[in-house]
Write a protein that holds these residues in place. Structure first.
Motif, short mmCIF file in Angstrom:
data_model
loop_
_atom_site.label_atom_id
_atom_site.label_comp_id
_atom_site.label_asym_id
_atom_site.label_seq_id
_atom_site.Cartn_x
_atom_site.Cartn_y
_atom_site.Cartn_z
N UNK A 4 0.80 -1.22 0.00
CA UNK A 4 0.00 0.00 0.00
C UNK A 4 0.83 1.27 0.00
N UNK A 5 2.11 1.16 0.31
CA UNK A 5 3.01 2.33 0.29
C UNK A 5 3.40 2.67 -1.14
N UNK A 6 3.62 3.97 -1.39
CA UNK A 6 4.12 4.41 -2.69
C UNK A 6 5.64 4.25 -2.69
N UNK A 7 6.15 3.62 -3.74
CA UNK A 7 7.61 3.45 -3.85
C UNK A 7 8.25 4.81 -4.14
N UNK A 8 9.51 5.00 -3.74
CA UNK A 8 10.19 6.28 -4.01
C UNK A 8 10.40 6.52 -5.51
N UNK A 9 10.36 7.78 -5.93
CA UNK A 9 10.54 8.13 -7.35
C UNK A 9 11.95 7.77 -7.83
N UNK A 10 12.95 8.15 -7.06
CA UNK A 10 14.32 7.85 -7.46
C UNK A 10 14.75 6.53 -6.82
N UNK A 11 15.02 5.54 -7.68
CA UNK A 11 15.39 4.23 -7.18
C UNK A 11 16.91 4.11 -6.99
N UNK A 12 17.67 4.79 -7.83
CA UNK A 12 19.12 4.74 -7.67
C UNK A 12 19.85 4.78 -9.00
N UNK A 13 21.13 4.42 -8.96
CA UNK A 13 21.99 4.46 -10.14
C UNK A 13 22.26 3.02 -10.58
N UNK A 14 22.08 2.77 -11.90
CA UNK A 14 22.28 1.40 -12.39
C UNK A 14 23.73 1.13 -12.78
N UNK A 15 23.94 -0.04 -13.38
CA UNK A 15 25.29 -0.48 -13.76
C UNK A 15 25.94 0.42 -14.81
N UNK A 16 25.14 1.24 -15.51
CA UNK A 16 25.69 2.14 -16.53
C UNK A 16 25.87 3.56 -16.00
N UNK A 17 25.58 3.75 -14.71
CA UNK A 17 25.69 5.09 -14.13
C UNK A 17 24.47 5.95 -14.40
N UNK A 18 23.39 5.34 -14.88
CA UNK A 18 22.16 6.09 -15.17
C UNK A 18 21.24 6.08 -13.95
N UNK A 19 20.55 7.22 -13.76
CA UNK A 19 19.58 7.29 -12.66
C UNK A 19 18.31 6.56 -13.09
N UNK A 20 17.83 5.68 -12.22
CA UNK A 20 16.62 4.91 -12.49
C UNK A 20 15.49 5.51 -11.65
N UNK A 21 14.41 5.89 -12.34
CA UNK A 21 13.27 6.51 -11.68
C UNK A 21 12.02 5.65 -11.88
N UNK A 22 11.14 5.72 -10.92
CA UNK A 22 9.87 5.00 -11.00
C UNK A 22 9.09 5.43 -12.24
N UNK A 23 9.13 6.73 -12.54
CA UNK A 23 8.37 7.26 -13.67
C UNK A 23 8.88 6.75 -15.02
N UNK A 24 10.11 6.19 -15.06
CA UNK A 24 10.63 5.59 -16.30
C UNK A 24 9.80 4.36 -16.69
N UNK A 25 9.06 3.81 -15.73
CA UNK A 25 8.33 2.56 -15.95
C UNK A 25 6.82 2.75 -15.87
N UNK A 26 6.37 3.95 -16.18
CA UNK A 26 4.93 4.25 -16.14
C UNK A 26 4.13 3.22 -16.94
#
Length: 148
Positions: A4-26
């Motif tokens: 029931x909790x909303x996951x954080x928007x910024x998930x972190x940095x991936x193996x390529x150094x890219x920022x992974x965001x929740x909104x990337x997976x809308x």
């Protein structure tokens, strides 16, 4: 984090150094799986099971994201060695593992240490956690079937 909790928007940095965001997976459901360490037997079995069933997971509307506290270079090797089709977040500052409550004291052979509890969070299309597969429930060799 609980159901029931909303996951954080910024998930972190991936193996390529890219920022992974929740909104990337809308519009997609996310399998956010936390695992202890790259290239260990249980973690490799789990990652390869998700890899082998990746097409079925995608058909069911899921996107897979792995998270461990290993660095980007370690993730790159793990992905290359096992031909993983999904991204891995390098949570080296332990921000995400702490946010999700999967970092804590573990013990092996009587030795206590801090580590990641193997846990999977299923996040729905709206970014809300709808299911948690706890450390005692995760079956590393059959994890995709548990999700599906």
């Amino acid at each position: 984090m609980n159901i029931g909790d909303k996951a954080p928007e910024i998930l972190g940095i991936n193996e390529k150094g890219e920022e992974i965001r929740l909104s990337d997976y809308k519009g997609k459901k996310i399998v956010l799986y936390f695992y202890p360490k790259d290239s260990t037997s249980g973690c490799t079995a789990q990652a390869c099971n998700l890899r082998d069933n990746y097409t079925d997971l995608r058909k069911a509307g899921y996107e897979v994201i792995g998270v461990s506290v290993d660095n980007e270079k370690s993730h790159q090797k793990f992905i290359e060695k096992n031909n993983l089709p999904f991204t891995l977040i390098a949570d080296t500052d332990k921000k995400l593992v702490e946010q999700f409550g999967v970092w804590g004291e573990k013990s092996m052979y009587g030795r206590k240490y801090m580590g990641t509890f193997r846990t999977t969070f299923i996040i729905n299309e709206e970014g809300v956690i709808e299911r948690i597969i706890t450390p005692k429930e995760v079956k590393t060799k059959d994890h995709a079937a548990q999700i599906l």
